[in-house]
Scaffold this active site. Structure first.
Site, PDB file in Angstrom:
ATOM      1  N   LYS A 148       0.870  -1.180   0.000  1.00 27.59           N
ATOM      2  CA  LYS A 148       0.000   0.000   0.000  1.00 27.59           C
ATOM      3  C   LYS A 148       0.905   1.228   0.000  1.00 27.59           C
ATOM      4  O   LYS A 148       1.860   1.295   0.773  1.00 27.59           O
ATOM      5  CB  LYS A 148      -0.857  -0.021   1.269  1.00 27.59           C
ATOM      6  CG  LYS A 148      -1.370   1.343   1.762  1.00 27.59           C
ATOM      7  CD  LYS A 148      -2.766   1.657   1.279  1.00 27.59           C
ATOM      8  CE  LYS A 148      -3.306   2.984   1.778  1.00 27.59           C
ATOM      9  NZ  LYS A 148      -3.734   3.002   3.150  1.00 27.59           N
ATOM     10  N   ASP A 170     -12.727   1.441   4.596  1.00 25.14           N
ATOM     11  CA  ASP A 170     -11.914   2.161   5.588  1.00 25.14           C
ATOM     12  C   ASP A 170     -12.426   1.944   7.017  1.00 25.14           C
ATOM     13  O   ASP A 170     -12.275   2.821   7.886  1.00 25.14           O
ATOM     14  CB  ASP A 170     -11.800   3.659   5.285  1.00 25.14           C
ATOM     15  CG  ASP A 170     -10.377   4.186   5.486  1.00 25.14           C
ATOM     16  OD1 ASP A 170      -9.578   3.515   6.173  1.00 25.14           O
ATOM     17  OD2 ASP A 170     -10.058   5.268   4.965  1.00 25.14           O
TER      18      ASP A 170
HETATM   19  N1  ARG Z   1      -8.087   7.216   5.091  1.00 26.11           N
HETATM   20  C1  ARG Z   1      -8.693   8.211   4.260  1.00 26.11           C
HETATM   21  C2  ARG Z   1      -7.959   9.527   4.378  1.00 26.11           C
HETATM   22  O1  ARG Z   1      -7.581   9.846   5.470  1.00 26.11           O
HETATM   23  C3  ARG Z   1     -10.115   8.393   4.637  1.00 26.11           C
HETATM   24  C4  ARG Z   1     -10.911   9.230   3.720  1.00 26.11           C
HETATM   25  C5  ARG Z   1     -12.299   9.267   4.203  1.00 26.11           C
HETATM   26  N2  ARG Z   1     -13.147  10.110   3.443  1.00 26.11           N
HETATM   27  C6  ARG Z   1     -13.789   9.749   2.377  1.00 26.11           C
HETATM   28  N3  ARG Z   1     -14.626  10.579   1.843  1.00 26.11           N
HETATM   29  N4  ARG Z   1     -13.646   8.606   1.841  1.00 26.11           N
HETATM   30  O2  ARG Z   1      -7.763  10.192   3.424  1.00 26.11           O
END
Ligand code: ARG
Length: 424
Positions: free
Chosen positions: A208, A341
């Protein structure tokens, strides 16, 4: 005396057969099961031996003399679900500056709880994308060895990031030298190759890296590309030469385009993707893993959970566009997987995203395919993601038809992973 030897040999011969007899056998007798390829609900009993589905038939006669018949009245069986983007390691209640007080050992212990909650919610395979200290490798192997209960895991080890990037730790001032694992913070193609090699050495299945800034990190811009194209190509080339897939975190368009061109296997988030990048992704066979539920969680719970104001501010600019682009990409025929996530929100709530995927343009069947056959394809795993003879016995049960109401997947009442029942 002669007879004694004869009996002795017969005895040993029978002992040899014991392992063959020992394997667990079940017959699952549901109302129906979902064929995720066709979207048909099929009548049939599922015969399981050890960790595999060995037969499917609705012939009553075959149940005669069978032990371990599990009657699942009112159940529809669905293949075990998969999530391409989780973070099982750590206490998800700790955000911002609270997170730096968490030891790796404590984070791993939370991982034990998180893994179990994920499995009991019907997710039998997950891809863990980013964890410190190779705690994800330990968690994966503890599950595999039967020490603890959890989904089958594919893990990345530490996320590769540029100095000060989304995968670095930018919370502390210079004199504290706050940083993630040294080897995974890389600023040249050769450092990048070395980081891939280190991650592989310590047990990672995939790589990743962060191709743009992010929402949850301090002092990064989701729109800014991180890593040069040359560095991304080095990561992908090195990983692919070891048979490892590559997942690129990318919100902004420039980072998305570079990562697709570098040949990554999936773009995570893909928030600001445009039509021409979708076309490139389709041409390149790149999957999109768009976490379109988590935005509502961040904006709804963020203040209470101690998420940095900077992150909330960024999320306000990302969430809605990401959903619109999810709809656009799906309608253009992009390859989509289910990735949430989880770890920002509670583990076990993963299935809440299905409703969002349907509200933003997918058919219920497409959403389920994203979490079964598409994920297994992205993961490079054979024989999972369908209820089919010869496939792994990863099967979950819900009440009612998920094609009529996708939120049925939020309440999983039966969970079998590799032929073992975890919830009934
Ligand atoms: N891990 C991701 C970041 O920090 C989460 C993003 C969450 N927001 C979204 N709209 N998907 O960038």
């Amino acid at each position: 005396m002669k007879n004694f030897y004869l009996y002795k040999y017969i005895f040993y011969f029978l002992l040899l057969l014991v392992p063959l007899l020992k394997g667990s056998e079940y017959v699952l007798v549901p109302d129906s099961y979902l064929d995720v390829q066709t979207g048909k609900l099929v009548k049939g009993n599922i015969f399981i031996k050890d960790n595999k589905i060995i037969a499917i038939s609705d012939e009553k006669k075959l149940l005669d003399n069978k032990k371990n018949i599990i009657y699942l009245d009112g159940h529809v069986l669905v293949p075990g679900l998969m999530d391409a983007h989780v973070h099982l390691i750590g206490n998800n209640e700790l955000n911002g500056y609270q997170s730096i007080g968490e030891s790796s050992q404590m984070a791993t212990l939370y991982g034990v709880k998180n893994a179990r909650n994920t499995l009991l919610a019907g997710f039998t395979t997950v891809r863990n994308v980013g964890a410190g200290q190779f705690a994800d490798v330990a968690l994966r192997d503890a599950i595999k060895n039967g020490v603890i209960e959890g989904p089958t895991m594919l893990v990345s080890g530490p996320t590769l990031s540029i100095t000060g990037g989304h995968g670095d730790n930018n919370l502390l001032p210079f004199h504290n030298h706050g940083s993630s694992e040294k080897h995974s913070i890389v600023d040249s193609p050769w450092d990048a190759r070395k980081a891939v090699r280190v991650n592989r050495k310590y047990g990672a299945n995939l790589i990743k890296f962060t191709a743009t800034g992010g929402v949850m990190s301090k002092n990064t811009d989701p729109n800014a590309r991180q890593f040069t194209l040359e560095e991304m190509k080095a990561i992908v080339d090195e990983a692919h030469s070891h048979g490892m897939k590559v997942a690129a975190h990318a919100h902004g368009l420039k980072g998305i385009q570079a990562a697709i061109r570098a040949g990554v296997d999936s773009i995570e988030h893909a928030s600001f993707i445009d039509k021409s990048a979708v076309i490139e992704a389709i041409k390149g066979g790149t999957y999109l893993s768009m976490d379109i539920y988590v935005s509502d969680y961040i904006l709804g719970e963020g203040v209470k959970k101690g998420i940095l104001e900077e992150s909330l501010e960024k999320e306000r600019k990302v969430g809605k566009t990401q959903r619109e682009n999810f709809k656009m990409a799906n309608s253009m025929g992009a390859k989509m997987v289910f990735g949430t996530d989880a770890g920002i929100f509670d583990h076990g709530d993963n299935a809440k995203q299905f409703k969002y995927m349907v509200n933003w343009g997918m058919t219920p069947l497409q959403a389920i395919q994203a979490a079964t056959i598409n994920t297994s394809d992205l993961f490079g795993l054979k024989n999972i993601g369908e209820i089919k003879v010869g496939y792994d016995a990863d099967v979950i049960g819900i009440r009612g038809n998920p094609l009529d109401d996708i939120t049925k997947l939020e309440t999983v009442i039966f969970v079998m992973k590799e032929g073992k029942i975890y919830k009934q």
